[in-house]
Write an enzyme that holds these catalytic residues in place. Sequence first.
Site, short mmCIF file in Angstrom:
data_model
loop_
_atom_site.label_atom_id
_atom_site.label_comp_id
_atom_site.label_asym_id
_atom_site.label_seq_id
_atom_site.Cartn_x
_atom_site.Cartn_y
_atom_site.Cartn_z
N GLU A 174 0.85 -1.19 0.00
CA GLU A 174 0.00 0.00 0.00
C GLU A 174 0.89 1.24 0.00
O GLU A 174 1.82 1.35 0.81
CB GLU A 174 -0.91 -0.01 1.24
CG GLU A 174 -1.84 1.19 1.27
CD GLU A 174 -3.16 0.92 1.98
OE1 GLU A 174 -3.53 -0.24 2.16
OE2 GLU A 174 -3.82 1.91 2.36
N GLU A 299 -10.66 4.56 8.68
CA GLU A 299 -10.71 4.14 7.27
C GLU A 299 -11.15 2.68 7.14
O GLU A 299 -10.55 1.90 6.41
CB GLU A 299 -9.36 4.39 6.59
CG GLU A 299 -8.98 5.86 6.58
CD GLU A 299 -7.65 6.19 5.91
OE1 GLU A 299 -6.77 5.30 5.85
OE2 GLU A 299 -7.51 7.33 5.45
N ASP A 378 -2.55 14.46 7.00
CA ASP A 378 -2.08 13.19 6.43
C ASP A 378 -0.83 13.35 5.59
O ASP A 378 -0.91 13.26 4.35
CB ASP A 378 -3.21 12.57 5.58
CG ASP A 378 -2.97 11.09 5.31
OD1 ASP A 378 -2.01 10.54 5.86
OD2 ASP A 378 -3.76 10.49 4.56
N GLU A 406 4.09 9.27 -0.40
CA GLU A 406 2.70 9.25 -0.88
C GLU A 406 2.26 10.60 -1.44
O GLU A 406 1.70 10.67 -2.52
CB GLU A 406 1.78 8.83 0.27
CG GLU A 406 0.32 8.87 -0.12
CD GLU A 406 -0.60 8.37 0.98
OE1 GLU A 406 -0.11 7.99 2.05
OE2 GLU A 406 -1.83 8.36 0.75
N TRP A 542 -18.11 18.96 -0.36
CA TRP A 542 -18.05 20.01 -1.38
C TRP A 542 -17.10 19.67 -2.51
O TRP A 542 -16.97 20.41 -3.46
CB TRP A 542 -17.61 21.33 -0.75
CG TRP A 542 -18.64 21.87 0.16
CD1 TRP A 542 -19.78 22.52 -0.20
CD2 TRP A 542 -18.65 21.80 1.57
NE1 TRP A 542 -20.50 22.84 0.91
CE2 TRP A 542 -19.83 22.42 2.02
CE3 TRP A 542 -17.78 21.25 2.52
CZ2 TRP A 542 -20.15 22.51 3.37
CZ3 TRP A 542 -18.10 21.35 3.85
CH2 TRP A 542 -19.28 21.98 4.27
C1 GCU Z 1 -3.25 7.51 4.23
C2 GCU Z 1 -3.05 6.55 3.10
C3 GCU Z 1 -3.65 5.19 3.37
C4 GCU Z 1 -3.15 4.69 4.73
C5 GCU Z 1 -3.43 5.73 5.80
C6 GCU Z 1 -2.86 5.34 7.17
O1 GCU Z 1 -4.61 7.85 4.33
O2 GCU Z 1 -3.60 7.09 1.93
O3 GCU Z 1 -3.27 4.34 2.34
O4 GCU Z 1 -3.76 3.50 5.03
O5 GCU Z 1 -2.85 6.93 5.45
O6 GCU Z 1 -1.90 5.97 7.58
O7 GCU Z 1 -3.37 4.45 7.82
#
Ligand code: GCU
Length: 681
Positions: A174, A299, A378, A406, A542
């Site tokens: 990821e 998430e 982030d 990222e 938005w």
């Molecule tokens: C960001 C990232 C994700 C990751 C997340 C995290 O949002 O895009 O891929 O899982 O950070 O730190 O958990």
Amino acid sequence: MKIRYGGDDNPEQLMTLDPAWLPAEAFRAIGARRVLVCAEDGPVVDTVLAEVARACARYGGQVHRDPSFDGAQLMLVLTGSGSLPSAAGDVAAEVSSGEPLGEEGYALARPGGTTVVLADGPVGLLYGLFHVARLGTAAFDGWHPLEARRPAKPRRMLDHWDNVDVHPVMGQVERGYAGGSIFWRAGQPRDLARVREYGRLLAAAGVNAISVNNVNVHATEARLLTDRLHQVAAIAAVLRPYGIRVHLSVSFASPMVLGGLPTADPLDASVRQWWADAVSAVYAAIPDFGGFVVKADSEGQPGPFGYGRTHADGANALAAALAPFGGVVHWRAFVYNHHQDWRDRSTDRARAAHDHFAPLDGQFADNVILQVKYGPVDFQAREAVSPVIGAMASTAVAVELQVTQEYTGQQRHVCYLGPLWSWVLGFPFSRRTVAEVAAELVAVSNVGDDPFWTGHPLAQANLYAFGRLAWDPSLDPVAVLDEWISLTFAPCPSPLRAALHEIMDSSWSVYESYTAPLGVGFMVDPGSHYGPSVDGYEYSRWGTYHFADRDGVGVDRTRASGTGFTGQFPPPWRDVYESPDSCPDELLLFFHHVPYTHVLRSGLSVIQHIYDTHFDGVARVVQMRRRWAEVADFVGQARHARVAELLDEQVRSATEWRDHINTYFYRKSGIPDARGRRIYA
Ligand code: GCU
């Protein structure tokens, strides 16, 4: 751009693995000498011996083991291993009058023409050896007063976001930009030879812990805790000789998904017993296991909120299982509701971690480490330092950095992050800096199965710098970069050194200049997070993150009229950030919605700053590419070609960013460029 990074089916894979910052040449000064190693054999001492033997075989030196040998030019001595050679005895006497070296510290001195490295633990000896490699011939010149070095932080950890299976959206790693995982390939463990080399690189940078799998724990990865545990044990065995302990990301729902229990409630006795049993099986397989990393209630990951429990309840349940074995829980503070971000003022994501965790300060068990991203949002190229770091006086905090790029160019753009991290580490909360407040430093790794390790060969510098700054946060990031250059390109000709500094020293601010201005953040393509998409923020109702309209731009996070985020900071920052007059310009749009005509300290208006920095940023990337072309003769062909190809992509992408951003803000504001440049591509 057609670079293919790794994978066994890739012809490029046939290329030899790049030695990164440990080419043979970096050991020339050691290998040309008579080296005495006084230490009892053991896994880490064997590593030291192997390093010295390899260097001596190559450069004509000799390895000696008999403490009575009196012709040594370099002595590597472990205290407590019998009677010390006399030069080492003098150093030991001097060291013992000061603070203890500890397991990982070492002392270096050069009394009477012999370079002596002394350590109390095998890992300290290994670190001392790598320090001599960093010094090169300077370690053998003249007289050196005693210098004792100890790590500022006991744990210096890299988190891998590697999946065992290939995830349908996120792939094998990821947010990985360097090919596949070095640990797994399509569900199966890989040959660990590369992991051994990785351990060596990490030890030479000072890293001593890694978490091997993604914080988003999918079904297959969850099983690393149980029936796939032997795979983790195999990795731990390969890294142990480099002083590196292994940690695992686990799912909070493990008692259900692995144990078949009806609940994962952290206060349920059967759940607690399940964790206790699972942990004792882990320690039976891996006696020096480090502990767990947990992403919960974030998430889509399960967590204690599902049971009406707090994050302290959740973290403490796992911590109780680990405590008898000396293990720790890294509990991530990246907790926010991605369905709610910007629903209204109160749901500004920047607020979430502090809202959740500050009230819990003092409630976490001693072996819980709250892992806090350096910024409240982030890993943006520029954001404020997270106020959570300064709000947890009674909690151990690990500051989380992101070596994987990222939001900073995804290892296709040169972006040396040392200066960003130094800025974060030096940020003063009341009387103490982030570096002083932090119990440890953690970062997301940028390594994959690419022969250059990090996709972009120059991104290796970020991995190296993370280790070095975690060891000593006071180091100057440009000096660390210089160390990396000296080792990686050993012996580095001065035109190459000059070009690398010119390309890399300020590459973070160059990246910032052609992407998001003045701290506004999140103008990236949703999902991939690469390339411009000015209105693309994935979660906002938005559809924008920056609230640009025809009059102005920026996120109002003030107490007076915005989300109130400024109120999460202690004095003086809560007031410094509250007013656009005192807010530093580089964070202006992070905290304030201002008119395009707002005048910055530079004397430029916000809109003119946007135009200027985007034109200038592209010009500087073009210059980087030119400088790299000039040093082709000093760099290996494959490495030079890889960087050159990526610089082409960086020029293309920076131009795209410039044109998108400038066009967008020209259309919104209707204000032309004062310098009359063409805004549209
Ligand atoms: C960001 C990232 C994700 C990751 C997340 C995290 O949002 O895009 O891929 O899982 O950070 O730190 O958990």
